[in-house]
Design a protein around this motif. Structure first.
Motif, PDB file in Angstrom:
ATOM      1  N   PHE A 100      45.141 -60.066 -17.539  1.00  0.00           N
ATOM      2  CA  PHE A 100      44.564 -60.947 -16.528  1.00  0.00           C
ATOM      3  C   PHE A 100      45.459 -61.106 -15.302  1.00  0.00           C
ATOM      4  O   PHE A 100      44.965 -61.216 -14.180  1.00  0.00           O
ATOM      5  N   HIS A 101      46.767 -61.125 -15.518  1.00  0.00           N
ATOM      6  CA  HIS A 101      47.657 -61.540 -14.436  1.00  0.00           C
ATOM      7  C   HIS A 101      48.462 -60.417 -13.802  1.00  0.00           C
ATOM      8  O   HIS A 101      48.788 -60.486 -12.615  1.00  0.00           O
ATOM      9  N   GLU A 102      48.808 -59.387 -14.563  1.00  0.00           N
ATOM     10  CA  GLU A 102      49.724 -58.368 -14.053  1.00  0.00           C
ATOM     11  C   GLU A 102      49.029 -57.069 -13.643  1.00  0.00           C
ATOM     12  O   GLU A 102      49.656 -56.211 -13.029  1.00  0.00           O
ATOM     13  N   TRP A 103      47.750 -56.918 -13.959  1.00  0.00           N
ATOM     14  CA  TRP A 103      47.071 -55.655 -13.690  1.00  0.00           C
ATOM     15  C   TRP A 103      47.035 -55.323 -12.204  1.00  0.00           C
ATOM     16  O   TRP A 103      46.968 -54.163 -11.817  1.00  0.00           O
ATOM     17  N   ARG A 104      47.119 -56.336 -11.363  1.00  0.00           N
ATOM     18  CA  ARG A 104      47.036 -56.101  -9.920  1.00  0.00           C
ATOM     19  C   ARG A 104      48.234 -55.332  -9.383  1.00  0.00           C
ATOM     20  O   ARG A 104      48.211 -54.866  -8.238  1.00  0.00           O
ATOM     21  N   PHE A 105      49.284 -55.178 -10.183  1.00  0.00           N
ATOM     22  CA  PHE A 105      50.463 -54.438  -9.751  1.00  0.00           C
ATOM     23  C   PHE A 105      50.363 -52.944 -10.058  1.00  0.00           C
ATOM     24  O   PHE A 105      51.303 -52.192  -9.782  1.00  0.00           O
ATOM     25  N   LEU A 106      49.249 -52.517 -10.626  1.00  0.00           N
ATOM     26  CA  LEU A 106      49.042 -51.091 -10.858  1.00  0.00           C
ATOM     27  C   LEU A 106      48.843 -50.360  -9.532  1.00  0.00           C
ATOM     28  O   LEU A 106      48.449 -50.959  -8.528  1.00  0.00           O
ATOM     29  N   SER A 107      49.082 -49.067  -9.548  1.00  0.00           N
ATOM     30  CA  SER A 107      48.815 -48.247  -8.367  1.00  0.00           C
ATOM     31  C   SER A 107      47.316 -48.283  -8.069  1.00  0.00           C
ATOM     32  O   SER A 107      46.503 -48.564  -8.963  1.00  0.00           O
ATOM     33  N   PRO A 108      46.917 -48.001  -6.827  1.00  0.00           N
ATOM     34  CA  PRO A 108      45.486 -48.044  -6.490  1.00  0.00           C
ATOM     35  C   PRO A 108      44.621 -47.182  -7.404  1.00  0.00           C
ATOM     36  O   PRO A 108      43.517 -47.594  -7.785  1.00  0.00           O
ATOM     37  N   GLU A 109      45.103 -46.006  -7.777  1.00  0.00           N
ATOM     38  CA  GLU A 109      44.310 -45.122  -8.630  1.00  0.00           C
ATOM     39  C   GLU A 109      44.109 -45.731 -10.017  1.00  0.00           C
ATOM     40  O   GLU A 109      42.988 -45.741 -10.548  1.00  0.00           O
ATOM     41  N   ARG A 110      45.174 -46.235 -10.591  1.00  0.00           N
ATOM     42  CA  ARG A 110      45.059 -46.824 -11.925  1.00  0.00           C
ATOM     43  C   ARG A 110      44.312 -48.154 -11.882  1.00  0.00           C
ATOM     44  O   ARG A 110      43.558 -48.480 -12.803  1.00  0.00           O
ATOM     45  N   LYS A 111      44.517 -48.901 -10.826  1.00  0.00           N
ATOM     46  CA  LYS A 111      43.783 -50.158 -10.692  1.00  0.00           C
ATOM     47  C   LYS A 111      42.279 -49.894 -10.616  1.00  0.00           C
ATOM     48  O   LYS A 111      41.479 -50.635 -11.194  1.00  0.00           O
ATOM     49  N   ALA A 112      41.893 -48.821  -9.925  1.00  0.00           N
ATOM     50  CA  ALA A 112      40.475 -48.476  -9.821  1.00  0.00           C
ATOM     51  C   ALA A 112      39.895 -48.132 -11.190  1.00  0.00           C
ATOM     52  O   ALA A 112      38.745 -48.482 -11.496  1.00  0.00           O
ATOM     53  N   GLN A 113      40.672 -47.452 -12.024  1.00  0.00           N
ATOM     54  CA  GLN A 113      40.205 -47.130 -13.376  1.00  0.00           C
ATOM     55  C   GLN A 113      39.960 -48.400 -14.188  1.00  0.00           C
ATOM     56  O   GLN A 113      38.955 -48.518 -14.900  1.00  0.00           O
ATOM     57  N   ILE A 114      40.881 -49.341 -14.086  1.00  0.00           N
ATOM     58  CA  ILE A 114      40.727 -50.590 -14.826  1.00  0.00           C
ATOM     59  C   ILE A 114      39.582 -51.412 -14.253  1.00  0.00           C
ATOM     60  O   ILE A 114      38.800 -52.025 -14.999  1.00  0.00           O
ATOM     61  N   GLN A 115      39.439 -51.420 -12.931  1.00  0.00           N
ATOM     62  CA  GLN A 115      38.349 -52.174 -12.314  1.00  0.00           C
ATOM     63  C   GLN A 115      36.998 -51.667 -12.788  1.00  0.00           C
ATOM     64  O   GLN A 115      36.073 -52.457 -13.031  1.00  0.00           O
ATOM     65  N   GLU A 116      36.875 -50.363 -12.941  1.00  0.00           N
ATOM     66  CA  GLU A 116      35.622 -49.792 -13.436  1.00  0.00           C
ATOM     67  C   GLU A 116      35.300 -50.322 -14.831  1.00  0.00           C
ATOM     68  O   GLU A 116      34.148 -50.645 -15.142  1.00  0.00           O
ATOM     69  N   ARG A 117      36.306 -50.457 -15.661  1.00  0.00           N
ATOM     70  CA  ARG A 117      36.090 -50.961 -17.018  1.00  0.00           C
ATOM     71  C   ARG A 117      35.840 -52.465 -17.016  1.00  0.00           C
ATOM     72  O   ARG A 117      35.051 -52.980 -17.820  1.00  0.00           O
ATOM     73  N   ARG A 118      36.492 -53.180 -16.119  1.00  0.00           N
ATOM     74  CA  ARG A 118      36.217 -54.613 -15.986  1.00  0.00           C
ATOM     75  C   ARG A 118      34.773 -54.836 -15.544  1.00  0.00           C
ATOM     76  O   ARG A 118      34.091 -55.747 -16.026  1.00  0.00           O
ATOM     77  N   ASP A 119      34.301 -54.006 -14.624  1.00  0.00           N
ATOM     78  CA  ASP A 119      32.918 -54.118 -14.163  1.00  0.00           C
ATOM     79  C   ASP A 119      31.938 -53.830 -15.305  1.00  0.00           C
ATOM     80  O   ASP A 119      30.908 -54.505 -15.435  1.00  0.00           O
ATOM     81  N   ALA A 120      32.260 -52.816 -16.112  1.00  0.00           N
ATOM     82  CA  ALA A 120      31.393 -52.484 -17.247  1.00  0.00           C
ATOM     83  C   ALA A 120      31.352 -53.635 -18.243  1.00  0.00           C
ATOM     84  O   ALA A 120      30.294 -53.952 -18.814  1.00  0.00           O
ATOM     85  N   TYR A 121      32.485 -54.269 -18.439  1.00  0.00           N
ATOM     86  CA  TYR A 121      32.543 -55.410 -19.355  1.00  0.00           C
ATOM     87  C   TYR A 121      31.740 -56.584 -18.801  1.00  0.00           C
ATOM     88  O   TYR A 121      30.949 -57.210 -19.517  1.00  0.00           O
ATOM     89  N   GLU A 122      31.931 -56.862 -17.551  1.00  0.00           N
ATOM     90  CA  GLU A 122      31.216 -57.962 -16.900  1.00  0.00           C
ATOM     91  C   GLU A 122      29.709 -57.781 -17.016  1.00  0.00           C
ATOM     92  O   GLU A 122      28.955 -58.754 -17.157  1.00  0.00           O
ATOM     93  N   ALA A 123      29.257 -56.520 -16.982  1.00  0.00           N
ATOM     94  CA  ALA A 123      27.823 -56.236 -17.029  1.00  0.00           C
ATOM     95  C   ALA A 123      27.185 -56.712 -18.332  1.00  0.00           C
ATOM     96  O   ALA A 123      25.993 -57.063 -18.350  1.00  0.00           O
ATOM     97  N   TYR A 124      27.935 -56.737 -19.429  1.00  0.00           N
ATOM     98  CA  TYR A 124      27.380 -57.252 -20.688  1.00  0.00           C
ATOM     99  C   TYR A 124      26.953 -58.711 -20.517  1.00  0.00           C
ATOM    100  O   TYR A 124      25.887 -59.121 -20.989  1.00  0.00           O
ATOM    101  N   PHE A 125      27.795 -59.499 -19.863  1.00  0.00           N
ATOM    102  CA  PHE A 125      27.476 -60.907 -19.644  1.00  0.00           C
ATOM    103  C   PHE A 125      26.318 -61.055 -18.663  1.00  0.00           C
ATOM    104  O   PHE A 125      25.408 -61.860 -18.883  1.00  0.00           O
ATOM    105  N   THR A 126      26.351 -60.287 -17.582  1.00  0.00           N
ATOM    106  CA  THR A 126      25.304 -60.412 -16.571  1.00  0.00           C
ATOM    107  C   THR A 126      23.937 -60.068 -17.147  1.00  0.00           C
ATOM    108  O   THR A 126      22.943 -60.760 -16.876  1.00  0.00           O
TER     109      THR A 126
END
Length: 211
Positions: A100-126
């Protein structure tokens, strides 16, 4: 426990307690009784460790959501999603803190990979909330906004919830699910039992974000 797993476990603890930037490779080497140079025989960089910890946490959250049957009634589906989410936090509170707190320190490429998975997770709730709105179970105007509200409430628990404290994880998840359903406008009274005080022993120094 093999050496790499030992390093990842120690890194998760150090990153969650002190933060990614504050923790040095020397700190990590000391925590696993290695010389600084020997650490690089097992890992390539500090960011690689961060990415692996965050990726592992993302896998756990996604696996929990995927295990909830999609044909359940919307209210039950949301409750199960809430319970699965909080189970990961209770079981892996250090890694969840890093996620939750440290992922923002990833490089842009790796952060984008994690963001894609966060979006997929969020979609279950939506999807579950949208289904509830469509069937008249929930009374919210915007399922996406409601999802962000719910996840923000869930994610903040890593700051103060102590799984070894007065409320066991299963009971904590049950009460939280009831409150979430009430906030979404689900019919029926909320019936959480008497609640002892929680949060003792947990720091509130850091802030969290939505999954």
């Amino acid at each position: 426990m093999d050496r790499r797993t030992e390093i990842m476990t120690a890194a998760g603890r150090l990153f969650s307690e002190a933060g990614y930037h504050v923790t040095s490779m020397r700190d990590l080497a000391r925590a696993v009784n290695l010389q600084g140079g020997s650490l690089y025989a097992h890992i390539a960089s500090k960011e690689e460790i961060l990415f692996e910890i965050v990726s592992h946490a993302a896998d756990l959250f996604l696996a929990g959501a995927a295990a909830v049957p999609p044909d359940l009634p919307p209210a039950e589906r949301v409750a199960r999603l809430v319970e699965a989410h909080l189970a990961v936090i209770a079981r892996e509170i250090g890694n969840a803190t890093v996620f939750f707190h440290e992922w923002r320190f990833l490089s842009p490429e790796r952060k984008a990979q994690i963001q894609e998975r966060r979006d997929a997770y969020e979609a279950y709730f939506t999807r579950a909330i949208a289904d509830g709105v469509e069937t008249g179970v929930f009374r919210v105007e915007d399922p996406r906004l409601a999802t962000l509200f719910v996840l923000s409430a869930l994610n903040w628990t890593y700051q103060w919830y102590d799984p070894a404290g007065p409320i066991p994880p299963d009971e904590f998840a049950r009460q939280y699910a009831a409150m979430v359903l009430g906030a979404l406008g689900a019919d029926g009274p909320l019936t959480p039992g008497p609640s002892p005080r929680v949060g003792e022993g947990r720091s509130t120094e850091h802030a969290g974000g939505a999954a």
